[in-house]
Design an enzyme around this catalytic site. Sequence first.
Site, PDB file in Angstrom:
ATOM      1  N   ARG A   1      40.375   1.347  56.710  1.00 38.41           N
ATOM      2  CA  ARG A   1      41.065   2.231  55.759  1.00 38.41           C
ATOM      3  C   ARG A   1      40.069   3.091  54.981  1.00 38.41           C
ATOM      4  O   ARG A   1      40.386   4.208  54.588  1.00 38.41           O
ATOM      5  CB  ARG A   1      41.964   1.387  54.849  1.00 38.41           C
ATOM      6  CG  ARG A   1      41.233   0.370  54.029  1.00 38.41           C
ATOM      7  CD  ARG A   1      42.156  -0.715  53.485  1.00 38.41           C
ATOM      8  NE  ARG A   1      42.510  -1.721  54.505  1.00 38.41           N
ATOM      9  CZ  ARG A   1      43.322  -2.739  54.288  1.00 38.41           C
ATOM     10  NH1 ARG A   1      43.887  -2.919  53.109  1.00 38.41           N
ATOM     11  NH2 ARG A   1      43.593  -3.596  55.257  1.00 38.41           N
TER      12      ARG A   1
ATOM     13  N   LYS B   1      33.507 -12.001  59.658  1.00 42.79           N
ATOM     14  CA  LYS B   1      34.594 -12.609  60.427  1.00 42.79           C
ATOM     15  C   LYS B   1      34.145 -13.947  61.003  1.00 42.79           C
ATOM     16  O   LYS B   1      32.946 -14.137  61.228  1.00 42.79           O
ATOM     17  CB  LYS B   1      34.984 -11.677  61.586  1.00 42.79           C
ATOM     18  CG  LYS B   1      35.750 -10.441  61.182  1.00 42.79           C
ATOM     19  CD  LYS B   1      36.144  -9.635  62.416  1.00 42.79           C
ATOM     20  CE  LYS B   1      36.899  -8.376  62.017  1.00 42.79           C
ATOM     21  NZ  LYS B   1      38.206  -8.660  61.382  1.00 42.79           N
TER      22      LYS B   1
HETATM   23  N1  BES Z   1      39.648  -4.433  62.840  1.00 38.85           N
HETATM   24  C1  BES Z   1      40.336  -5.341  62.004  1.00 38.85           C
HETATM   25  C2  BES Z   1      41.806  -5.540  62.382  1.00 38.85           C
HETATM   26  C3  BES Z   1      42.089  -6.142  63.720  1.00 38.85           C
HETATM   27  C4  BES Z   1      42.445  -7.468  63.823  1.00 38.85           C
HETATM   28  C5  BES Z   1      42.076  -5.384  64.853  1.00 38.85           C
HETATM   29  C6  BES Z   1      42.758  -8.020  65.033  1.00 38.85           C
HETATM   30  C7  BES Z   1      42.383  -5.936  66.090  1.00 38.85           C
HETATM   31  C8  BES Z   1      42.732  -7.262  66.168  1.00 38.85           C
HETATM   32  C9  BES Z   1      40.300  -4.823  60.562  1.00 38.85           C
HETATM   33  O1  BES Z   1      39.185  -4.088  60.213  1.00 38.85           O
HETATM   34  C10 BES Z   1      40.322  -6.024  59.670  1.00 38.85           C
HETATM   35  O2  BES Z   1      39.387  -6.767  59.722  1.00 38.85           O
HETATM   36  N2  BES Z   1      41.377  -6.176  58.895  1.00 38.85           N
HETATM   37  C11 BES Z   1      41.496  -7.280  58.004  1.00 38.85           C
HETATM   38  C12 BES Z   1      41.996  -6.767  56.688  1.00 38.85           C
HETATM   39  C13 BES Z   1      41.959  -7.780  55.599  1.00 38.85           C
HETATM   40  C14 BES Z   1      40.540  -8.102  55.219  1.00 38.85           C
HETATM   41  C15 BES Z   1      42.706  -7.237  54.414  1.00 38.85           C
HETATM   42  C16 BES Z   1      42.485  -8.261  58.616  1.00 38.85           C
HETATM   43  O3  BES Z   1      43.457  -7.821  59.226  1.00 38.85           O
HETATM   44  O4  BES Z   1      42.262  -9.446  58.539  1.00 38.85           O
HETATM   45 MN    MN Z   2      37.579  -5.313  59.566  1.00 33.54          MN
END
Ligand code: BES
Ligand code: MN
Length: 489
Positions: A340, A266
């Site tokens: 997931r 991230k």
């Molecule tokens: N934990 C994150 C989602 C999230 C985002 C939670 C903002 C709380 C606040 C999740 O694991 C994630 O990183 N999701 C990605 C998925 C993508 C790579 C398909 C996302 O939402 O960017």
């Molecule tokens: Mn994630």
Amino acid sequence: MTDPVKLAIESVDTDAVTAHEGVVAVLAEPGQRLDSAAARVNRAQRGALARLVASDVFGKLKPGEAVRMDWPAGMAAETVLAIRLGRKEDAAAARKAGAAVGKALGKAGALICAGSHKQAAQIGLGAVLRAYDFADHRTGERRMPGTVRLAVSDPKAVSADWAPMQAAAAGVLFTRDLVNAPANVLTTKAFAKQIKGMKELGLTVEVLDEEALGKLGMGALLAVGQGSDSPSKVAVIEWRGGKKNAAPLALVGKGVVFDTGGVSIKPAAGMEEMTMDMAGAAVVAGVMKTLALRKAKANVVGLVGLVENMVSGNAQRPGDVVTSMKGDTIEVINTDAEGRLVLADVMWYAQERFKPAAMIDLATLTGAIVIALGHENTGVFSNDDAMAESVLKAAAAEGEGAWRMPLGEAYDKQLKSRLADMKNVGGRAAGAVTAAQFLARFVKDGTPWVHLDIAGTALRSDETTFAPKGATGWGVRALDRLVRDRFEG
Ligand code: BES
Ligand code: MN
Ligand code: ZN
């Protein structure tokens, strides 16, 4: 951990109104007679309260909103809170009224003069929820709020109303503490220990370690945790308060104690927020705590997948193919779509082991749901209209925002993989829906299932009516109510 503010339910003593030192809250409504406590305040202030209640300012307040009268004449109090709350106002307005007190609460505590208001206990609930303050890691001055005295004409009846609400408040506060806790403190081990501590409430708790998870074949969950020095765990919490052989409701929570994104790392800005990526698991823990505290007459099992999504020489790579407990293979296109992978295995295990009557998962699953719904509503996905309706109804009754989102085969196509049974991302379009669609592949035919994406609602950077900045505890009260409405009696 945070101790909830003390709520003392006592009978009305009008002398206390002028003698109480902290906050004195009175309820009033334009056009209605002042009750005895409000009349006492009004007399001490030589008519100022009556003038306020008759004013435009007060007339424009919404039910449950308040005006502060600081350093009032003729009283020991620092503040009088004049709250607009008519005798016929509902639970939601009463909770809001209580929140005004919780927010204003200081060391000297508060006296809420609720008289014979039918929703007096809800006023108490609002106060306790809003007075929450996470101070575990502050060394300076703490807020240390004093007791909230709830003065009512029938303390016995109000205490009976309050008992289940007290259990719900304790669950919410437990969830908030877990979500607010930093990731170096709330490791997978520490989380499991917190859950084990719930045994003293009469819950059965079992924690599966990596070896056990390996034997079960949870290759997807283990792949997420393999880059972290904190061991992956699945905790199983059982409450058996219902009929002996009745199939339980299963609650499944995403418990990623920290989400760096893994190798698909991230951006640095805002990454610290990912300490809340275990909120789904925290809500499951909070609900189980509430059910045990109020001795719910229902069978409910809570399962949480506790992992950390880290980067290291042993972390999973984009392009890896993992095998889930179900047996389906998954091409990991993006290691940041880890939630997931965790849920796929825990949901499958929940169904294999417990044959649940219904299953609800909670997860901070996608940023896309935040784009879709913001911070006001949790995304509700379901394969069962009746279950979805029950969840929406329970959430509405508790004032917790929830909004139904679609599922459908066309979205499922986005998960097609070149080399495995599926890939773990479906592209930018409808990101929250394709995530739900991924989970749907791990729901057995005939299991009514609801997926709650709480990425936007679990933690907030602004204060809300019932919580200061930070963890909200979204869902604990909604699910507690759902259990009462649909799985008890
Ligand atoms: N934990 C994150 C989602 C999230 C985002 C939670 C903002 C709380 C606040 C999740 O694991 C994630 O990183 N999701 C990605 C998925 C993508 C790579 C398909 C996302 O939402 O960017
Ligand atoms: Mn994630
Ligand atoms: Zn995540």
